[in-house]
Write a protein that holds these residues in place. Structure first.
Motif, PDB file in Angstrom:
ATOM      1  N   UNK A 110     -20.945 -61.589  19.129  1.00  0.00           N
ATOM      2  CA  UNK A 110     -21.907 -60.558  19.493  1.00  0.00           C
ATOM      3  C   UNK A 110     -21.458 -59.194  18.967  1.00  0.00           C
ATOM      4  N   UNK A 111     -22.405 -58.434  18.413  1.00  0.00           N
ATOM      5  CA  UNK A 111     -22.155 -57.049  18.024  1.00  0.00           C
ATOM      6  C   UNK A 111     -22.541 -56.151  19.186  1.00  0.00           C
ATOM      7  N   UNK A 112     -21.541 -55.574  19.864  1.00  0.00           N
ATOM      8  CA  UNK A 112     -21.778 -54.648  20.962  1.00  0.00           C
ATOM      9  C   UNK A 112     -21.613 -53.222  20.454  1.00  0.00           C
ATOM     10  N   UNK A 113     -22.568 -52.349  20.781  1.00  0.00           N
ATOM     11  CA  UNK A 113     -22.515 -50.978  20.285  1.00  0.00           C
ATOM     12  C   UNK A 113     -23.071 -50.004  21.320  1.00  0.00           C
ATOM     13  N   UNK A 114     -22.617 -48.760  21.242  1.00  0.00           N
ATOM     14  CA  UNK A 114     -23.117 -47.706  22.120  1.00  0.00           C
ATOM     15  C   UNK A 114     -24.325 -47.050  21.457  1.00  0.00           C
ATOM     16  N   UNK A 115     -25.427 -46.942  22.190  1.00  0.00           N
ATOM     17  CA  UNK A 115     -26.633 -46.316  21.641  1.00  0.00           C
ATOM     18  C   UNK A 115     -27.519 -45.829  22.779  1.00  0.00           C
ATOM     19  N   UNK A 116     -28.354 -44.848  22.464  1.00  0.00           N
ATOM     20  CA  UNK A 116     -29.366 -44.320  23.372  1.00  0.00           C
ATOM     21  C   UNK A 116     -30.663 -45.085  23.115  1.00  0.00           C
ATOM     22  N   UNK A 117     -31.228 -45.652  24.160  1.00  0.00           N
ATOM     23  CA  UNK A 117     -32.437 -46.477  24.012  1.00  0.00           C
ATOM     24  C   UNK A 117     -33.617 -45.701  23.454  1.00  0.00           C
ATOM     25  N   UNK A 118     -33.650 -44.396  23.654  1.00  0.00           N
ATOM     26  CA  UNK A 118     -34.787 -43.608  23.182  1.00  0.00           C
ATOM     27  C   UNK A 118     -34.639 -43.188  21.730  1.00  0.00           C
ATOM     28  N   UNK A 119     -33.487 -43.488  21.111  1.00  0.00           N
ATOM     29  CA  UNK A 119     -33.257 -43.104  19.718  1.00  0.00           C
ATOM     30  C   UNK A 119     -32.890 -44.288  18.828  1.00  0.00           C
ATOM     31  N   UNK A 120     -32.083 -45.232  19.358  1.00  0.00           N
ATOM     32  CA  UNK A 120     -31.678 -46.447  18.647  1.00  0.00           C
ATOM     33  C   UNK A 120     -30.942 -46.138  17.340  1.00  0.00           C
ATOM     34  N   UNK A 143     -41.703 -41.721  31.761  1.00  0.00           N
ATOM     35  CA  UNK A 143     -42.861 -42.092  30.945  1.00  0.00           C
ATOM     36  C   UNK A 143     -42.667 -41.727  29.474  1.00  0.00           C
ATOM     37  N   UNK A 144     -42.157 -40.542  29.188  1.00  0.00           N
ATOM     38  CA  UNK A 144     -41.942 -40.131  27.795  1.00  0.00           C
ATOM     39  C   UNK A 144     -40.856 -40.966  27.128  1.00  0.00           C
ATOM     40  N   UNK A 145     -39.793 -41.265  27.870  1.00  0.00           N
ATOM     41  CA  UNK A 145     -38.709 -42.085  27.328  1.00  0.00           C
ATOM     42  C   UNK A 145     -39.180 -43.504  27.024  1.00  0.00           C
ATOM     43  N   UNK A 146     -40.040 -44.038  27.874  1.00  0.00           N
ATOM     44  CA  UNK A 146     -40.596 -45.375  27.616  1.00  0.00           C
ATOM     45  C   UNK A 146     -41.309 -45.410  26.266  1.00  0.00           C
ATOM     46  N   UNK A 147     -42.149 -44.401  26.042  1.00  0.00           N
ATOM     47  CA  UNK A 147     -42.906 -44.382  24.782  1.00  0.00           C
ATOM     48  C   UNK A 147     -41.975 -44.260  23.580  1.00  0.00           C
ATOM     49  N   UNK A 148     -40.939 -43.421  23.677  1.00  0.00           N
ATOM     50  CA  UNK A 148     -39.984 -43.270  22.575  1.00  0.00           C
ATOM     51  C   UNK A 148     -39.217 -44.573  22.339  1.00  0.00           C
ATOM     52  N   UNK A 149     -38.829 -45.223  23.405  1.00  0.00           N
ATOM     53  CA  UNK A 149     -38.097 -46.484  23.324  1.00  0.00           C
ATOM     54  C   UNK A 149     -38.929 -47.583  22.661  1.00  0.00           C
ATOM     55  N   UNK A 150     -40.159 -47.755  23.123  1.00  0.00           N
ATOM     56  CA  UNK A 150     -41.004 -48.814  22.581  1.00  0.00           C
ATOM     57  C   UNK A 150     -41.417 -48.529  21.139  1.00  0.00           C
ATOM     58  N   UNK A 151     -41.581 -47.254  20.791  1.00  0.00           N
ATOM     59  CA  UNK A 151     -41.860 -46.899  19.402  1.00  0.00           C
ATOM     60  C   UNK A 151     -40.645 -47.161  18.531  1.00  0.00           C
ATOM     61  N   UNK A 152     -39.455 -46.873  19.051  1.00  0.00           N
ATOM     62  CA  UNK A 152     -38.232 -47.134  18.298  1.00  0.00           C
ATOM     63  C   UNK A 152     -38.020 -48.609  18.036  1.00  0.00           C
ATOM     64  N   UNK A 153     -38.383 -49.443  19.000  1.00  0.00           N
ATOM     65  CA  UNK A 153     -38.250 -50.884  18.789  1.00  0.00           C
ATOM     66  C   UNK A 153     -39.132 -51.358  17.642  1.00  0.00           C
TER      67      UNK A 153
END
Length: 251
Positions: A110-120, A143-153
């Motif tokens: 597994x590749x484990x890494x530190x990241x912010x979910x809203x930026x990836x 709500x804003x973080x959700x949108x940034x997270x799902x857009x980043x995915x």
């Protein structure tokens, strides 16, 4: 878990975010509405989340896999053990350090890494991820973080990728700090720009808490009954919390 910032509720008051790094370092933090402190990690099972095991057994996981907010790594290690290529991230460096130690002990790739979910930042794999697993992270975002997270995915996933998200239902709002609404309408609104929801069902999420530990961590609010859905336990005495099981497709 996600890198959380203070959120605003409907009245504009600021609600403190959970300090996941402090928690993974063994410090006490507040989970409930009354600010009492605890050093428990509610989702720590030392085993994969049963709902993730269920999804894998049903053939609903395809590699490469991205796990978001991986915590102590047990879901990622389980999936890698089943033969999938897995990348997993968390915003808490201590969680990733502990996950890497687990992986090294069993020679897991597994590749484990530190990241912010809203930026990836730094998250990616050739061809894009085919499956995303989010086991109890989505509800940590406002709500804003959700949108940034799902857009980043969308940026890191292959066309047609599948996202499995397990998140709190609204019943828990009175007992735990919630950055945003967890009702069906609010969640569907968060997904609508980037994903098509194929399944949204009420399920239960297995915690590592006994009934007594749960009631101590997040006591019932005055005027509500202890005999509610949040008091359900499994055959091992572990509290099962009311969750949404969401499966969405990148279209």
């Amino acid at each position: 878990m996600a890198d959380l910032h203070p959120a605003h509720d409907d009245q504009g008051s600021r609600e403190a975010a959970l300090d996941f790094e402090a928690m993974y370092q063994g410090h006490e933090i507040s989970f409930g509405a009354d600010d009492r402190q605890s050093d428990l990690i509610p989702w720590e099972l030392n085993a994969p989340q049963p709902l993730i095991v269920e999804l894998e057994a049903a053939g609903e996981i395809t590699g490469p896999v991205l796990e978001c907010g991986c915590g102590l790594g047990d879901n990622a290690l389980f999936l890698a053990g089943r033969g999938y290529e897995v990348t997993a991230f968390d915003a808490a460096p201590s969680a990733i350090e502990r996950s890497r130690a687990k992986a090294a002990a069993i020679d897991s790739p597994v590749t484990f890494t530190v990241a912010d979910a809203t930026e990836l930042h730094g998250i990616g794999v050739a061809g894009g991820f085919r499956t995303v697993v989010d086991s109890a992270m989505l509800h940590c975002l406002d709500a804003d973080q959700r949108r940034a997270y799902l857009a980043g995915l969308r940026r890191v996933c292959a066309p047609g990728a599948r996202l499995h998200a397990l998140c709190f239902r609204g019943e828990l709002a009175a007992r735990l700090k919630m950055p945003a609404d967890m009702d069906e309408r609010s969640l569907r609104d968060a997904f609508r720009n980037d994903w098509t929801i194929r399944r949204m069902e009420p399920r239960h999420y297995t915690t590592g808490l006994t009934r007594q530990a749960w009631q101590s961590l997040a006591p019932a609010v005055s005027g509500t009954s202890e005999r509610d859905d949040t008091a359900t336990v499994d055959q091992h005495g572990r509290v099962l919390l009311p969750f949404w099981q969401i499966t969405a497709e990148l279209t």
